[in-house]
Design an enzyme around this catalytic site. Structure first.
Site, mmCIF file in Angstrom:
data_model
loop_
_atom_site.group_PDB
_atom_site.id
_atom_site.type_symbol
_atom_site.label_atom_id
_atom_site.label_comp_id
_atom_site.label_asym_id
_atom_site.label_seq_id
_atom_site.Cartn_x
_atom_site.Cartn_y
_atom_site.Cartn_z
ATOM 1 C CG HIS A 257 -0.633 -0.427 2.472
ATOM 2 N ND1 HIS A 257 0.443 0.102 3.149
ATOM 3 C CD2 HIS A 257 -1.174 -1.348 3.315
ATOM 4 C CE1 HIS A 257 0.536 -0.458 4.330
ATOM 5 N NE2 HIS A 257 -0.414 -1.341 4.449
ATOM 6 C CG ASN B 86 -1.875 4.397 2.818
ATOM 7 O OD1 ASN B 86 -2.322 3.980 1.759
ATOM 8 N ND2 ASN B 86 -2.266 5.552 3.339
ATOM 9 C CB ALA B 87 2.039 2.201 7.157
ATOM 10 C CG ASP C 129 -9.955 3.819 0.568
ATOM 11 O OD1 ASP C 129 -9.070 4.663 0.328
ATOM 12 O OD2 ASP C 129 -10.074 3.246 1.674
ATOM 13 N N GLY C 130 -10.129 6.665 -1.698
ATOM 14 C CA GLY C 130 -10.325 8.073 -1.385
ATOM 15 C C GLY C 130 -10.001 8.435 0.042
ATOM 16 C CG PHE C 131 -11.656 6.880 3.130
ATOM 17 C CD1 PHE C 131 -12.301 8.090 3.342
ATOM 18 C CD2 PHE C 131 -12.425 5.775 2.803
ATOM 19 C CE1 PHE C 131 -13.682 8.195 3.232
ATOM 20 C CE2 PHE C 131 -13.806 5.857 2.694
ATOM 21 C CZ PHE C 131 -14.432 7.078 2.908
ATOM 22 C CG ASP D 101 -5.281 -3.008 3.844
ATOM 23 O OD1 ASP D 101 -5.005 -4.138 4.294
ATOM 24 O OD2 ASP D 101 -5.008 -1.950 4.454
ATOM 25 C CG LEU E 10 -7.279 5.523 7.432
ATOM 26 C CD1 LEU E 10 -6.575 5.843 6.114
ATOM 27 C CD2 LEU E 10 -8.783 5.413 7.214
#
Length: 394
Positions: free
Chosen positions: A228, A231-232, A260-262, A287, A320
């Site tokens: 991903h 992210n992270a 997903d837009g988030f 995910d 998240l």
């Protein structure tokens, strides 16, 4: 999911079936006025409608598009099941069936950071599911526990740990392929990555605060993807390119994307796709957590409550915690919000994951003679109208 016209039913699968009356995207190009013929669970041929064998059961789909079934390499749960809580063959079947409703014909059940006993159970469950031919189960993704606590995301920091010699033995002797393993580059050194890669494991770098040089060393040792992207992980800075910069700069590295837009802004997704060098591509992943396919407001993750609010999953502190995303939702998001061409978005959900996993030559991610009849029918409104896994509808 709308059932296609008789004679095909979920309970009766003729040995030869011809899917007609629809545009066909084979993973590379589109075909019109053709029929897709399935024989004994595999793609037999793409041919003109009037050349279909006389013994074929005809399915008139009435428009829309046939495409290769989606392949999701990061699925934590679905159908009310979280793989960490149900590392069993039945748990895998429930997850795969839930995601099939949204076009996913093959997936990697994904275990996030947990205790060694749970990891052992997950490996055994996937091995059994593969032996039994459970529809939709393609392999296994272990996301942790060998991560960086500074980039833990929703992973339980109490369970994150260093990899030891016993872990290496368990992983290299797992007997599961494909096996994706997410690790942090700063906690698993290049020589260990090379040993894992030499054993056939697809090492992915994620939940990592590594710098650019550390990431490039991991890629040089054989790591072939990032988990991903954005992210992270250490971000892209103008003086410190971080893991994001390394992933985009390394030509043969694949990048998982949660659309997903988030998790990632649409503009960042578009920038990443335009910046990505080489043969490695962006691949769509969900995910997904247990909420996909069920009506649930919350669930427990390693003893912590995760809340669902308008498609967003968060811990109580707002972190998240996976997603409520489906693959058809990710494809639509890439088309509608990022501006990716339809066929490219479809490849990101099928062909590119298959190439990353090394399965494209077996026909995964494409509709080619001899390949598995893993197919999704998308209606003119771009909804999932039907799914075939191994030639079986439903």
């Amino acid at each position: 999911m709308t059932q296609p016209t008789a004679p095909v039913t979920p309970l009766v699968t003729p040995p030869v079936t011809a899917l007609c009356g629809v545009e066909i995207f084979d993973g590379e190009q589109c075909w019109h006025d053709q029929a897709l013929v399935i024989r004994d669970g595999r793609i037999d041929a793409l041919m003109p409608r009037d050349a279909v064998p006389a013994d074929a059961a005809i399915v008139e789909l009435g428009g829309g598009l046939l495409a290769p079934g989606f392949i999701d390499v990061q699925v934590n749960g679905g159908g009310g099941i979280l793989f960490n809580d149900a590392p069993t063959v039945e748990g895998i079947r429930t997850m795969a069936d839930a995601h099939a409703r949204f076009g996913t014909t093959a997936l990697l059940p994904t275990l996030i950071t947990d205790r060694p006993a749970v990891t052992d159970a997950a490996i055994a469950a996937v091995r059994s599911a593969l032996d039994q031919g459970v529809a939709g189960c393609l392999g296994l993704h272990l996301e942790g526990p060998f991560l960086a606590a500074t980039r833990k995301g929703a992973h339980d920091p109490a369970l994150i740990r260093a990899m030891d010699a016993h872990d290496v033995q368990v992983l290299t002797e797992a007997g599961v392929a494909p096996l994706v393993l997410t690790v942090a580059a700063e906690t698993v050194p290049p020589e260990t990555i090379r040993r894992l890669v030499d054993a056939g494991i697809l090492v992915s770098i994620g939940h990592s605060d590594t710098d650019y040089d550390g990431a490039m060393a991991a890629f040089a040792a054989g790591a072939r993807s990032v988990t991903h992207l954005f992210n992270a992980m250490s971000p892209l800075g103008h003086r410190a390119p971080g893991l994001v910069g390394a992933a985009l700069d390394a030509g043969d590295v694949w990048c998982g994307l949660i659309a997903d837009g988030f998790h990632v802004h649409p503009a960042a997704l578009g920038i990443a796709l335009r910046a990505k060098r080489g043969t490695g591509r962006g691949i769509l992943v969900t995910d997904a957590m247990s909420t996909v396919g069920v009506d649930a407001d919350s669930f427990m993750l390693n003893g912590r409550r995760v809340r669902r609010d308008a498609g967003r999953l968060t811990l109580d502190d707002g972190t998240l915690a996976g997603s409520d995303l489906t693959m058809i939702g990710a494809v639509r998001f890439m088309i509608d919000q990022v501006g990716v061409e339809r066929d490219v978005a479809l490849r990101m959900a099928s062909l590119y994951p298959a190439q990353f996993l090394g399965l494209a030559d077996q026909g995964f991610g494409r509709l080619v003679p001899g390949g598995p009849a893993d197919i999704v029918h998308l209606t003119p409104a771009f909804e999932v109208g039907g799914v075939w896994r191994g030639g079986r509808w439903g």
